[in-house]
Design a protein around this motif. Structure first.
Motif, PDB file in Angstrom:
ATOM      1  N   GLU B  78       0.820  -1.218   0.000  1.00 37.10           N
ATOM      2  CA  GLU B  78       0.000   0.000   0.000  1.00 37.10           C
ATOM      3  C   GLU B  78       0.851   1.264   0.000  1.00 37.10           C
ATOM      4  O   GLU B  78       0.457   2.292  -0.553  1.00 37.10           O
ATOM      5  CB  GLU B  78      -0.925   0.012   1.225  1.00 37.10           C
ATOM      6  N   ASP B  79       2.007   1.208   0.648  1.00 36.32           N
ATOM      7  CA  ASP B  79       2.860   2.400   0.703  1.00 36.32           C
ATOM      8  C   ASP B  79       3.768   2.513  -0.519  1.00 36.32           C
ATOM      9  O   ASP B  79       4.630   3.389  -0.576  1.00 36.32           O
ATOM     10  CB  ASP B  79       3.687   2.390   1.992  1.00 36.32           C
ATOM     11  N   GLY B  80       3.573   1.599  -1.471  1.00 43.41           N
ATOM     12  CA  GLY B  80       4.355   1.660  -2.697  1.00 43.41           C
ATOM     13  C   GLY B  80       5.718   1.017  -2.593  1.00 43.41           C
ATOM     14  O   GLY B  80       6.441   0.932  -3.589  1.00 43.41           O
ATOM     15  N   LEU B  81       6.080   0.576  -1.409  1.00 40.90           N
ATOM     16  CA  LEU B  81       7.378  -0.065  -1.218  1.00 40.90           C
ATOM     17  C   LEU B  81       7.225  -1.566  -1.409  1.00 40.90           C
ATOM     18  O   LEU B  81       6.493  -2.216  -0.672  1.00 40.90           O
ATOM     19  CB  LEU B  81       7.913   0.226   0.195  1.00 40.90           C
ATOM     20  N   GLY B  82       7.883  -2.088  -2.368  1.00 39.88           N
ATOM     21  CA  GLY B  82       7.811  -3.519  -2.591  1.00 39.88           C
ATOM     22  C   GLY B  82       6.760  -3.893  -3.596  1.00 39.88           C
ATOM     23  O   GLY B  82       5.555  -3.784  -3.339  1.00 39.88           O
ATOM     24  N   SER B  83       7.215  -4.282  -4.764  1.00 37.35           N
ATOM     25  CA  SER B  83       6.304  -4.774  -5.788  1.00 37.35           C
ATOM     26  C   SER B  83       7.080  -5.768  -6.642  1.00 37.35           C
ATOM     27  O   SER B  83       8.299  -5.674  -6.771  1.00 37.35           O
ATOM     28  CB  SER B  83       5.762  -3.638  -6.649  1.00 37.35           C
ATOM     29  N   ALA B  84       6.364  -6.726  -7.204  1.00 44.26           N
ATOM     30  CA  ALA B  84       7.043  -7.739  -8.005  1.00 44.26           C
ATOM     31  C   ALA B  84       6.029  -8.526  -8.806  1.00 44.26           C
ATOM     32  O   ALA B  84       4.830  -8.535  -8.503  1.00 44.26           O
ATOM     33  CB  ALA B  84       7.843  -8.690  -7.116  1.00 44.26           C
ATOM     34  N   LEU B  85       6.545  -9.185  -9.839  1.00 48.45           N
ATOM     35  CA  LEU B  85       5.802 -10.189 -10.596  1.00 48.45           C
ATOM     36  C   LEU B  85       6.713 -11.395 -10.690  1.00 48.45           C
ATOM     37  O   LEU B  85       7.878 -11.273 -11.079  1.00 48.45           O
ATOM     38  CB  LEU B  85       5.475  -9.681 -12.002  1.00 48.45           C
ATOM     39  N   GLY B  86       6.200 -12.572 -10.337  1.00 48.37           N
ATOM     40  CA  GLY B  86       7.058 -13.747 -10.439  1.00 48.37           C
ATOM     41  C   GLY B  86       6.353 -15.037 -10.139  1.00 48.37           C
ATOM     42  O   GLY B  86       5.202 -15.051  -9.664  1.00 48.37           O
ATOM     43  N   TYR B  87       7.057 -16.111 -10.467  1.00 43.02           N
ATOM     44  CA  TYR B  87       6.556 -17.440 -10.152  1.00 43.02           C
ATOM     45  C   TYR B  87       6.575 -17.613  -8.639  1.00 43.02           C
ATOM     46  O   TYR B  87       7.429 -17.073  -7.937  1.00 43.02           O
ATOM     47  CB  TYR B  87       7.432 -18.508 -10.817  1.00 43.02           C
ATOM     48  N   ASP B  88       5.626 -18.378  -8.143  1.00 47.99           N
ATOM     49  CA  ASP B  88       5.452 -18.543  -6.714  1.00 47.99           C
ATOM     50  C   ASP B  88       5.607 -20.020  -6.350  1.00 47.99           C
ATOM     51  O   ASP B  88       4.647 -20.790  -6.414  1.00 47.99           O
ATOM     52  CB  ASP B  88       4.069 -18.028  -6.314  1.00 47.99           C
ATOM     53  N   THR B  89       6.825 -20.385  -6.001  1.00 48.18           N
ATOM     54  CA  THR B  89       7.103 -21.801  -5.741  1.00 48.18           C
ATOM     55  C   THR B  89       6.390 -22.314  -4.496  1.00 48.18           C
ATOM     56  O   THR B  89       6.246 -23.524  -4.327  1.00 48.18           O
ATOM     57  CB  THR B  89       8.617 -22.033  -5.563  1.00 48.18           C
ATOM     58  N   GLY B  90       5.938 -21.420  -3.664  1.00 46.64           N
ATOM     59  CA  GLY B  90       5.290 -21.875  -2.435  1.00 46.64           C
ATOM     60  C   GLY B  90       3.851 -22.305  -2.619  1.00 46.64           C
ATOM     61  O   GLY B  90       3.252 -22.869  -1.691  1.00 46.64           O
TER      62      GLY B  90
END
Lengths: 182, 184
Positions: B78-90
């Motif tokens: 929400e604060d704009g810190l931390g974003s990504a697109l990726g495969y999710d092995t979990g």
């Protein structure tokens, strides 16, 4: 939003393609093609699609497309998400190839491909024609594959025909239902 | 035809929500070759838990069929810190029998936090093919992220599937509704 079933097409193993040549017009601005358990006779091959513009023939419209894939093996190998520029999965410029929905589709007795292709406003004579597709299938090497394809048919002519076909071998079985969305 | 409404289930502190063919007006058989489950504002009773599903083959119990699946997600805080697109092995499985997570987010428990999305199950009554599924959703993660998840794969059985269960990875479903449709 409602979906109206327009037509159902069933493969019987006698042909490499299922051509839908009627029912695509300005009745709906969105069309969905639901393909379920399309089983190919040749192992490791592709299910693809192409279009004809009104009055055209040959299923060879120019397309610009993107493709990406998530995959994961039954043996826990892989586990990846990547853009897919190989196997002719994406197209550009004057490419008028068949657009794959999935590649490496397994042809074991229990393997097939299912998914939905959405085509936007095919009757427009102003805009290019957008489409998106998502397909899921077991790959012939026994991995789950989640294919995404999107792009546009680079013509302002109306589109009124679509062909689903393999790159080689017949479509052994499977059903395609065409819906209009309103 | 198009989408035909079959059944809705609403959670109220429920351990799970289950659609069983032939029970309480549920149809999960060869009437349709495609089923969709829209889950709306599934709110957990326990924080940082994952929404998931499993199925039973005809005549089986325990919700533990074998699944091979893929998972990827995109998120931003929400604060704009931390974003990504990726495969999710979990959140994938390799011939696993666990509940298949269909939203790769540890859902929050605050009053306005929940997950929503849709699961499509293809031709569950087939006795020839494995059963394909795809799921898309968005959730409000307990760490104040929005997370969009995209899962797909297959239930690796040629037996017909006639029961499906939805639950969080831990704790009850505090609130939320699931709407089941047949596509024809």
């Amino acid at each position: 939003m409602a979906k109206t079933l327009i037509s159902t097409h069933t493969a019987d193993g006698s042909s490499t393609s299922i051509d839908i040549t009627s029912g695509i017009d300005d009745t709906y601005s969105v069309y969905e093609f639901h393909y379920v358990n399309m089983h190919l006779q040749s192992d490791g091959e592709r299910l693809q699609f192409q279009f004809n513009a009104d009055g055209g023939s040959g299923f060879n419209e120019n397309m610009t497309t993107i493709a990406f894939l998530a995959s994961h093996g039954e043996d826990d190998s892989g586990g990846s998400l990547a853009y897919q520029g190989d196997f002719s999965m994406d197209q550009a410029g004057t490419d008028a190839r068949d657009q794959p929905l999935g590649v490496g589709i397994g042809a074991d007795a229990d393997q097939s491909i299912s998914g939905v292709l959405t085509l936007y406003d095919p009757s427009s004579t102003t805009y290019v024609k957008h489409f998106m597709a998502r397909s899921v299938h077991p790959q012939n090497g026994d991995e789950a594959r989640d294919h995404y394809v999107a792009g546009f048919i680079n013509t302002t002519s109306a589109i009124d025909e679509i062909s689903f076909r393999t790159n080689t071998g017949n479509i052994d079985a499977g059903t395609i239902k065409m819906f209009g969305v309103s | 035809m198009g989408l035909t409404f079959i059944k809705s289930l609403e959670a109220s502190g429920s351990a799970s929500l289950e659609f069983v063919d032939g029970t309480s007006d549920v149809v999960l058989d060869n009437t349709y070759n495609e089923y969709q489950f829209y889950f709306v504002n599934m709110h957990p009773a326990t924080s940082n838990v994952y929404f998931a599903f499993q199925v039973n083959a005809d005549g089986q119990s325990g919700f533990n069929e074998t699944i091979t699946s893929t998972a990827f997600r995109a998120y931003v805080r929400e604060d704009g810190l931390g974003s990504a697109l990726g495969y999710d092995t979990g959140n994938d499985q390799a011939e696993g029998t666990a509940y298949q997570q269909i939203l790769s987010t540890g859902t929050g428990i605050e009053n306005d936090e929940s997950v929503s999305g849709v699961l499509t199950l293809y031709d569950p009554s087939s006795t020839t093919y494995v059963k394909h599924f795809v799921a898309d959703g968005n959730g409000y993660d307990h760490g104040d992220y929005t997370v969009t998840s995209h899962n797909a794969g297959y239930i690796n059985t040629t037996s017909a599937i006639d029961e499906i269960s939805f639950k969080f990875s831990s704790g009850n479903i505090d609130e939320g509704a699931i709407y089941m449709y047949g596509v024809s």
